[in-house]
Design an enzyme around this catalytic site. Sequence first.
Site, mmCIF file in Angstrom:
data_model
loop_
_atom_site.group_PDB
_atom_site.id
_atom_site.type_symbol
_atom_site.label_atom_id
_atom_site.label_comp_id
_atom_site.label_asym_id
_atom_site.label_seq_id
_atom_site.Cartn_x
_atom_site.Cartn_y
_atom_site.Cartn_z
ATOM 1 N N LYS A 38 -29.703 -16.061 15.243
ATOM 2 C CA LYS A 38 -29.789 -14.931 16.179
ATOM 3 C C LYS A 38 -29.387 -13.647 15.450
ATOM 4 C CE LYS A 38 -28.195 -13.621 20.838
ATOM 5 N NZ LYS A 38 -27.375 -14.026 21.982
ATOM 6 N N SER B 123 -29.720 -14.118 26.447
ATOM 7 C CA SER B 123 -30.194 -13.206 25.433
ATOM 8 C C SER B 123 -30.695 -13.877 24.164
ATOM 9 C CB SER B 123 -29.082 -12.226 25.069
ATOM 10 O OG SER B 123 -27.992 -12.913 24.484
ATOM 11 N N SER C 66 -26.012 -17.028 27.537
ATOM 12 C CA SER C 66 -27.113 -16.669 26.625
ATOM 13 C C SER C 66 -27.600 -17.761 25.694
ATOM 14 C CB SER C 66 -26.716 -15.463 25.793
ATOM 15 O OG SER C 66 -26.934 -14.298 26.542
HETATM 16 N N1 GLN Z 1 -27.181 -12.726 30.922
HETATM 17 C C1 GLN Z 1 -25.801 -12.427 30.703
HETATM 18 C C2 GLN Z 1 -25.593 -10.958 30.549
HETATM 19 O O1 GLN Z 1 -26.554 -10.230 30.549
HETATM 20 C C3 GLN Z 1 -25.268 -13.203 29.561
HETATM 21 C C4 GLN Z 1 -25.440 -12.566 28.237
HETATM 22 C C5 GLN Z 1 -24.863 -13.344 27.140
HETATM 23 O O2 GLN Z 1 -24.412 -14.463 27.331
HETATM 24 N N2 GLN Z 1 -24.812 -12.734 25.984
HETATM 25 O O3 GLN Z 1 -24.479 -10.500 30.441
#
Ligand code: GLN
Length: 484
Positions: free
Chosen positions: A73, A148, A172
Amino acid sequence: MIKELHEKLKNKEITAVQLAEEYFDRIEKKDKEIFAYLTLTRELAMEQAKRVDEKIARGEEIEILEGIPGAIKDNLCVMDVRTTASSKILDNYIAPYDATVISKLKENGAVFLGKTNMDEFAMGSSTESSAYGPTKNPYDLERVPGGSSGGSAAAVAADEAVWALGTDTGGSIRQPASFCGAVGLKPTYGRVSRYGAIAMGSSLDQIGPITKTVEDAAIILSAIAGEDKYDATSAQSANKDYTDYLTGEVKGMRIGIIKEHLEGLDENVREVIEKVIETYKNLGAEMKEIELPYAKYSLPVYYIIMPCEVSSNLARYDGIKYGMRANDHKDTELDFNPENRTLLENYFDSRRYGLGAEVKRRIMLGTYALSAGYYDAYYLRAQKVRTLIKQDFEKAFEKVDVILTPTTPSPAFKLGEKTADPLQMYLEDIFTVIANIAGVPAISVPADPVETEGKKLPLGFQLMGKWFDEENLLRAAHAYEINK
Ligand code: GLN
């Protein structure tokens, strides 16, 4: 999957270089449409693969991950490689060091194919907030891969990588794994060093694997776990091979289920989760209804604590120390003559042009919640509820070994479907954020696909485990996977 490839390498049915080439060929064919990768690291991959082939040629034993190609990532620092976190503000940032997980994987002989697309600074659930454009779901190109870590999940799903690393602050790793039919593991907070991960919410962030199988997730976790002097929150842990715990047995294991979680679900999703519960029952697990009374506050608590930490962590992107500066934007009307500009204007403009809308929204929310007069009402209060949520888990884990919930309220949604309404997007995280709030490990495992508009879309279910009990979590996940 990793074990099979390992055998092939060992038996000289394929070389590590050929294996990497095979993956680059597939990336070349498929990734124009899917856009899982932001940067390919072909030179590095070939160097790594050659080293493994030389070792095999010398007749030396190779370890399980040697020569196995994967994806990283883009919020994890790989030395001398562009690392953007999918933000314009880091467009030209070349990491000067390796994240601890990266040095560990390098020591283990893994091969790095490239860096994957993500929501900007990991803020989002669809990969649509990336400054470089969205990744598509390999199962249906009109749908999102989740986020994400959407690029990582899509890369694994499209066979553009054997394994991938993601980060998980509120879901994410698990949510995109659910949408892409992959396994996604968020380890216990402290299990894996966060050194070299571009921070979002430091008390919530963890790095973990996205893979095709539970066994592969266990292999990657074994490689990246452990205490690290560069991350004071990393915990001591014995060097373990987590695959040792994959016995296929769950007889007598106590699995908690939360009734309210199932009641509000979409019919199709509920059927899938109920079938998972049946499978566990048939395997001899003991299903127990449990309550987490404060769970209903986890989304609001997350959307206070996380933006507060975001506002602090992202203060460093001022256009001076890292990445791009306001005057890198040639397409504006601004007067960039340094004699006509103040330092403050440079800060403001660097952030104005370098950061996207979602990132700005969270910085503003966090700054507001932390400001004098509001701190007690929002941040402090959220921290108190966080403690109550942790206590809920302590009580629940007196009765059960793992807790089973959905990972996501639905399978993958369409591109653009939720971008206009941030609250709709935030609701994606309803089942996942609680594990980050409590710090417990959690995994998403592919269940049966769900028929949606004539297409079969993947869907995962979630298991949450006790703090530092990845052993039982992985064992339960694996038993389902091989017996379903
Ligand atoms: N979807 C969640 C957010 O937007 C989780 C993001 C993440 O885990 N980095 O905060």
